[in-house]
Design a protein around this motif. Structure first.
Motif, PDB file in Angstrom:
ATOM      1  N   THR A 210       0.835  -1.211   0.000  1.00 31.17           N
ATOM      2  CA  THR A 210       0.000   0.000   0.000  1.00 31.17           C
ATOM      3  C   THR A 210       0.863   1.253   0.000  1.00 31.17           C
ATOM      4  N   GLU A 211       1.856   1.270   0.881  1.00 36.10           N
ATOM      5  CA  GLU A 211       2.744   2.427   0.963  1.00 36.10           C
ATOM      6  C   GLU A 211       3.476   2.637  -0.370  1.00 36.10           C
ATOM      7  N   TYR A 212       3.897   1.542  -1.011  1.00 37.42           N
ATOM      8  CA  TYR A 212       4.599   1.634  -2.297  1.00 37.42           C
ATOM      9  C   TYR A 212       3.704   2.297  -3.354  1.00 37.42           C
ATOM     10  N   CYS A 213       2.446   1.859  -3.398  1.00 34.14           N
ATOM     11  CA  CYS A 213       1.533   2.337  -4.446  1.00 34.14           C
ATOM     12  C   CYS A 213       0.988   3.730  -4.169  1.00 34.14           C
ATOM     13  N   GLN A 214       1.002   4.142  -2.936  1.00 35.51           N
ATOM     14  CA  GLN A 214       0.508   5.486  -2.613  1.00 35.51           C
ATOM     15  C   GLN A 214       1.511   6.579  -2.963  1.00 35.51           C
ATOM     16  N   HIS A 215       2.739   6.187  -3.314  1.00 36.32           N
ATOM     17  CA  HIS A 215       3.770   7.178  -3.612  1.00 36.32           C
ATOM     18  C   HIS A 215       3.959   7.396  -5.109  1.00 36.32           C
ATOM     19  N   PHE A 216       2.912   7.129  -5.882  1.00 43.36           N
ATOM     20  CA  PHE A 216       2.931   7.524  -7.296  1.00 43.36           C
ATOM     21  C   PHE A 216       2.887   9.046  -7.364  1.00 43.36           C
ATOM     22  N   GLU A 275     -10.109 -16.381   1.822  1.00 45.33           N
ATOM     23  CA  GLU A 275     -10.665 -17.111   0.688  1.00 45.33           C
ATOM     24  C   GLU A 275     -11.934 -16.467   0.148  1.00 45.33           C
ATOM     25  N   GLY A 276     -11.966 -15.159   0.143  1.00 51.72           N
ATOM     26  CA  GLY A 276     -13.083 -14.453  -0.460  1.00 51.72           C
ATOM     27  C   GLY A 276     -14.297 -14.279   0.414  1.00 51.72           C
ATOM     28  N   GLN A 277     -14.210 -14.633   1.713  1.00 47.88           N
ATOM     29  CA  GLN A 277     -15.343 -14.389   2.600  1.00 47.88           C
ATOM     30  C   GLN A 277     -15.522 -12.888   2.855  1.00 47.88           C
ATOM     31  N   THR A 278     -14.415 -12.188   2.943  1.00 46.73           N
ATOM     32  CA  THR A 278     -14.455 -10.728   3.087  1.00 46.73           C
ATOM     33  C   THR A 278     -13.434 -10.120   2.140  1.00 46.73           C
ATOM     34  N   TRP A 279     -13.705  -8.884   1.743  1.00 44.85           N
ATOM     35  CA  TRP A 279     -12.790  -8.130   0.888  1.00 44.85           C
ATOM     36  C   TRP A 279     -12.537  -6.779   1.536  1.00 44.85           C
ATOM     37  N   VAL A 280     -11.265  -6.460   1.712  1.00 45.85           N
ATOM     38  CA  VAL A 280     -10.873  -5.226   2.394  1.00 45.85           C
ATOM     39  C   VAL A 280     -10.521  -4.168   1.354  1.00 45.85           C
ATOM     40  N   PRO A 281     -11.201  -3.002   1.356  1.00 50.49           N
ATOM     41  CA  PRO A 281     -10.880  -1.949   0.385  1.00 50.49           C
ATOM     42  C   PRO A 281      -9.602  -1.203   0.778  1.00 50.49           C
ATOM     43  N   VAL A 282      -8.839  -0.793  -0.217  1.00 54.50           N
ATOM     44  CA  VAL A 282      -7.616  -0.019   0.008  1.00 54.50           C
ATOM     45  C   VAL A 282      -7.630   1.177  -0.939  1.00 54.50           C
ATOM     46  N   ASP A 283      -7.655   2.375  -0.370  1.00 59.34           N
ATOM     47  CA  ASP A 283      -7.607   3.589  -1.177  1.00 59.34           C
ATOM     48  C   ASP A 283      -6.149   3.974  -1.380  1.00 59.34           C
ATOM     49  N   LEU A 284      -5.697   3.911  -2.619  1.00 59.14           N
ATOM     50  CA  LEU A 284      -4.297   4.194  -2.932  1.00 59.14           C
ATOM     51  C   LEU A 284      -4.076   5.647  -3.324  1.00 59.14           C
ATOM     52  N   GLY A 285      -5.140   6.451  -3.261  1.00 57.34           N
ATOM     53  CA  GLY A 285      -5.024   7.849  -3.634  1.00 57.34           C
ATOM     54  C   GLY A 285      -5.106   8.016  -5.141  1.00 57.34           C
ATOM     55  N   GLY A 286      -4.806   9.230  -5.605  1.00 56.65           N
ATOM     56  CA  GLY A 286      -4.820   9.503  -7.035  1.00 56.65           C
ATOM     57  C   GLY A 286      -6.165   9.878  -7.593  1.00 56.65           C
ATOM     58  N   ALA A 287      -7.174  10.086  -6.700  1.00 62.71           N
ATOM     59  CA  ALA A 287      -8.498  10.489  -7.184  1.00 62.71           C
ATOM     60  C   ALA A 287      -8.451  11.937  -7.660  1.00 62.71           C
ATOM     61  N   PRO A 288      -9.349  12.340  -8.564  1.00 63.96           N
ATOM     62  CA  PRO A 288      -9.402  13.740  -8.999  1.00 63.96           C
ATOM     63  C   PRO A 288      -9.587  14.662  -7.801  1.00 63.96           C
ATOM     64  N   VAL A 289      -8.923  15.805  -7.829  1.00 62.77           N
ATOM     65  CA  VAL A 289      -8.969  16.701  -6.677  1.00 62.77           C
ATOM     66  C   VAL A 289      -9.876  17.900  -6.886  1.00 62.77           C
ATOM     67  N   GLU A 290     -10.149  18.282  -8.120  1.00 63.96           N
ATOM     68  CA  GLU A 290     -11.025  19.423  -8.374  1.00 63.96           C
ATOM     69  C   GLU A 290     -12.452  18.924  -8.490  1.00 63.96           C
ATOM     70  N   GLN A 291     -13.201  19.107  -7.429  1.00 62.15           N
ATOM     71  CA  GLN A 291     -14.555  18.573  -7.398  1.00 62.15           C
ATOM     72  C   GLN A 291     -15.427  19.448  -6.514  1.00 62.15           C
ATOM     73  N   THR A 292     -16.704  19.426  -6.804  1.00 58.18           N
ATOM     74  CA  THR A 292     -17.694  20.138  -6.000  1.00 58.18           C
ATOM     75  C   THR A 292     -18.648  19.101  -5.428  1.00 58.18           C
ATOM     76  N   GLU A 293     -18.742  19.050  -4.098  1.00 59.99           N
ATOM     77  CA  GLU A 293     -19.584  18.048  -3.449  1.00 59.99           C
ATOM     78  C   GLU A 293     -20.994  18.592  -3.269  1.00 59.99           C
ATOM     79  N   ILE A 294     -21.967  17.804  -3.676  1.00 62.25           N
ATOM     80  CA  ILE A 294     -23.372  18.190  -3.537  1.00 62.25           C
ATOM     81  C   ILE A 294     -24.081  17.125  -2.704  1.00 62.25           C
ATOM     82  N   GLU A 295     -24.660  17.570  -1.594  1.00 59.15           N
ATOM     83  CA  GLU A 295     -25.372  16.656  -0.697  1.00 59.15           C
ATOM     84  C   GLU A 295     -26.750  16.365  -1.260  1.00 59.15           C
ATOM     85  N   SER A 296     -27.088  15.077  -1.313  1.00 56.56           N
ATOM     86  CA  SER A 296     -28.432  14.716  -1.755  1.00 56.56           C
ATOM     87  C   SER A 296     -29.452  15.065  -0.672  1.00 56.56           C
TER      88      SER A 296
END
Length: 758
Positions: A210-216, A275-296
């Motif tokens: 995770t640390e390796y991939c977050q340093h892109f 063995e696929g009973q659970t899947w753990v999400p990992v956010d590696l970053g790199g998502a777009p940063v210019e965004q406007t959040e609108i609450e539903s």
């Protein structure tokens, strides 16, 4: 959901509320393969149905103008989409183990909802919809704990078997060579690669990957003829969609199943260690940063602290409780649920995915306490004893309504014995739990009695049972109890004044004194205080008392003593406590003159009511010229304070020497004290000073500014009983000196001492 609007990103929040970043939801799952030439190929797994699907039948969600109650593992979502030509839509979820349990569709057409067991995606089919028709979905996702999966008949396990663990040849070639030649790789990735290779376990390896991939960083692109995957791994360039294939490849190389998950614009990874009973999400970053959040705009929700599994268990318990209850108990349960008995029984028979606000068991318990009658009280105890903390929540929060209910029951009904039985059941269940100590229970029982009328027989009988049960015994190792120990002492003294309670309250008081004035209590704290004082002030000390003495003290410490022995033969006035305890109760005096009595000091002189300030002033006036000649100019106020300290040291020398002559001894006690040097408050203890200097330091450092006349601490200490102190310190014959006596002794000392040579 995120969409592009002109040149900026608009983020429509789907879930309310949730503790993940708004872009971390699941709407697509991808397999990844690296070819021999380094091309990265993704395979969309939305409709592969590798392990089959399960059909879900969600409950209808109430209309948007109505409040909805959610369990702790349930989250409300709002999502709008235009259907594809197949009239299918993927409804986003938060985790792999989410299930949609309630749904509202606008416009309201019939639908089929399935959940893909391999990807965890929810696919909705609306056969009557038109192509590209827009729909609005409001739904509730419920996170469930994983269970061992059973493949349905329609599952096709032979297709893409072990897909998420398959490390393609392109991955193996690049990564294998890199790990074999780490020292030849770019300098900035050598240490991170070594960290991945040398990981001791899966958790450590995932952390390193995770640390390796977050340093892109950066957006450099490779030459067209270069191996693209090798470029990504070694140069670490690109956004989220470039990081995730690298993460998946590293995981699969070391045998860890992994795959890519997408929301509308963000890409992240998942891995599994079971063995696929659970899947753990990992956010590696790199998502777009210019965004406007609108609450539903969501409908109003009420969250409860229990999970849906716990709530179903509670509902089943209530159903059994109703079946086993008599008519009056059933009626009470129905009333606290704000229903008739018929309505309650019908609600308990109805299977609902969402919690029913009136059947939240923690609310039911609270309403039962509020009734403040024995039937309601017994029902609440029964629920807590059966379901424990998961039903009532924080036990400490239950104690206040419990106390109010008990107080009302014992005041207006003579149900003391039944209340005690219920309290004993409750005590055995909740005491010593994570958030509830014996102190909390003791404080609760004390709170009941402090505000009760001790002239009422029902209250007296209740108090007697509380004392016999040990629920008012002092709690030595609890800081909160120590802080309120004076309040507890006042209650015990008040209980002792009631004839029926005298024996048990006396027994409890003896425990209070013995535990709080135990000689070893706070000995380490005092030792540190004394050492700090010696380092700060030095060790020089006055070595005589300048002929000062106190006739009062010398008489009290040496006068003819009368000791009581006890006999069964009638003689004089009997001791009521000993009679009630069936012990010899008639006193017989035995006289004799012996060594000095032991002395117990509790407090210190009130110097402001003595002549010390005048004595110090006189000394300053008579010796100032000599001091000026020897030491030069010095502040008279400081000199005056030094003379006061010297006089107090001389007094400590006299007190120590006298109390340690002729076989005597001295114990210094403190209660509800403030120890200045270490800033310790609400301190209790007892210590035998080893020198006049230590006695002086104890009277200087212990209690500090709290010891002014008529202060609560001073009044409390003055109320402490000498007989109990003597018993606690095993000094039956001791002379107990409090502030008033010490002030008399100090004044006599000042008037007799000759300080001319000081």
């Amino acid at each position: 959901m995120r969409i592009w609007s002109c040149d900026k990103l608009i983020d429509y929040k789907i879930f309310k509320p949730h503790n993940q970043p708004s872009h971390m939801y699941r709407s697509a799952v991808w397999d990844v393969k690296v070819t021999a030439w380094g091309d990265v190929e993704l395979t969309f797994l939305e409709v592969k149905y590798i392990e089959g699907v399960e059909t879900l039948r969600p409950d209808p969600l109430t209309e948007c103008d109505q409040e909805v109650t959610l369990a702790s593992n349930q989250t409300l979502a709002r999502f709008s989409v235009s259907l594809c030509k197949d009239r299918l839509a993927v409804l986003p979820s938060l985790t792999f183990n989410d299930y949609i349990v309630a749904l509202r569709i606008k416009p309201g057409l019939s639908f089929t909802l399935v959940r893909d067991q391999y990807t965890g995606l929810h696919i909705l089919w609306i056969p009557e919809a038109e192509a590209n028709q827009s729909f609005a979905f409001d739904y509730v996702v419920e996170h469930r704990e994983p269970g061992r999966k059973t493949l349905p008949e329609e599952a096709r396990p032979e297709r893409l078997t072990n897909l998420d663990a398959r490390c393609s040849e392109g991955m193996k070639t690049v990564l294998g060579k890199m790990f074999m030649t780490i020292k030849k790789q770019p300098t900035e990735i050598q240490v991170p690669l070594q960290k991945i290779k040398n990981a001791k376990d899966t958790e450590q390896r995932i952390e390193a990957i995770t640390e390796y991939c977050q340093h892109f960083s950066g957006k450099t692109t490779p030459a067209s003829h270069k191996n693209f995957f090798k470029f990504l791994v070694t140069q670490r360039q690109g956004s989220c969609r470039h990081r995730t294939p690298v993460f998946v490849a590293f995981c699969r190389y070391f045998g860890i199943p992994s795959r890519i998950v997408n929301s509308d614009i963000h890409s992240f990874a998942e891995y599994s260690v079971d063995e696929g009973q659970t899947w753990v999400p990992v956010d590696l970053g790199g998502a777009p940063v210019e965004q406007t959040e609108i609450e539903s705009v969501y409908q109003t929700i009420t969250n409860v602290s229990h999970s849906s599994t716990e709530l179903k268990k509670h509902k089943a318990f209530l159903k059994d409780l109703m079946k086993g209850a008599d008519l009056s108990q059933q009626q009470t349960l129905a009333e606290v649920c704000d229903m008739s008995r018929e309505e309650l029984n019908q609600a308990l028979e109805t299977d609902s995915a969402l919690p029913e606000a009136k059947l939240i068991i923690s609310n039911i318990i609270g309403n039962l306490w509020e009734q403040r009658d024995l039937i309601s009280f017994s029902l609440a105890v029964s629920i807590i004893v059966s379901l424990g903390k998961e039903a009532s929540g924080d036990y400490k929060k239950q104690l206040e309504p419990i106390s109010k209910a008990v107080k009302r029951i014992i005041l207006y009904r003579d149900d003391k014995q039944r209340v005690i039985e219920q309290l004993k059941l409750l005590h055995s269940k909740i005491i010593n739990q994570d958030d509830l100590s014996a102190h909390h229970w003791c404080s609760s029982m004390a709170g009941i009695l402090e505000g009760s009328d001790l002239t009422k027989p029902s209250v007296i009988r209740f108090a007697l049972e509380v004392l016999k049960s040990g629920w008012l015994d002092p709690i030595l190792n609890d800081e909160t109890y120590i802080k309120n120990a004076d309040k507890h002492h006042r209650l015990l003294v008040r209980l002792k004044s009631v004839d029926e309670l005298r024996v048990e309250a006396t027994h409890c008081l003896k425990k209070w004194y013995k535990q709080l004035f135990f000689r070893e209590k706070n000995s380490q704290l005092w030792q540190k205080t004394y050492e700090d004082f010696q380092r700060r002030e030095g060790t020089s000390f006055v070595d005589h008392c300048y002929d000062g003495f106190s006739s009062f003290l010398e008489y009290e410490i040496t006068h003819r003593l009368l000791k009581n022995a006890w006999t069964d033969e009638p003689e004089g006035i009997p001791n009521i406590e000993r009679m009630l305890a069936q012990q010899p109760a008639f006193p017989r005096s035995i006289s004799g003159r012996g060594n000095h009595r032991p002395v117990i000091i509790l407090g210190k002189p009130s110097w402001e009511f003595t002549s010390i300030y005048k004595k110090a002033g006189d000394l300053l006036q008579s010796q100032y010229a000599v001091i000026l000649k020897r030491n030069g100019i010095k502040d008279p106020l400081l000199l005056n304070k030094e003379f006061e300290d010297l006089i107090q040291k001389a007094f400590s020398h006299y007190l120590y020497q006298l109390t340690h002559s002729k076989g005597g001894c001295l114990t210094y006690c403190w209660a509800d004290a403030y120890i200045k040097c270490c800033n310790e408050r609400y301190s209790y203890g007892a210590h035998d000073p080893s020198s006049p200097e230590e006695l002086y330091v104890m009277m200087s450092e212990i209690d500090g500014s709290k010891w002014f006349m008529d202060s609560p601490s001073r009044l409390f200490v003055d109320s402490l009983k000498g007989d109990y102190l003597r018993q606690a310190l095993n000094a039956d014959n001791a002379l107990v000196l409090k502030s008033d006596e010490l002030t008399i002794i100090a004044e006599e000392f000042l008037n007799s001492a000759n300080f001319d040579s000081l």
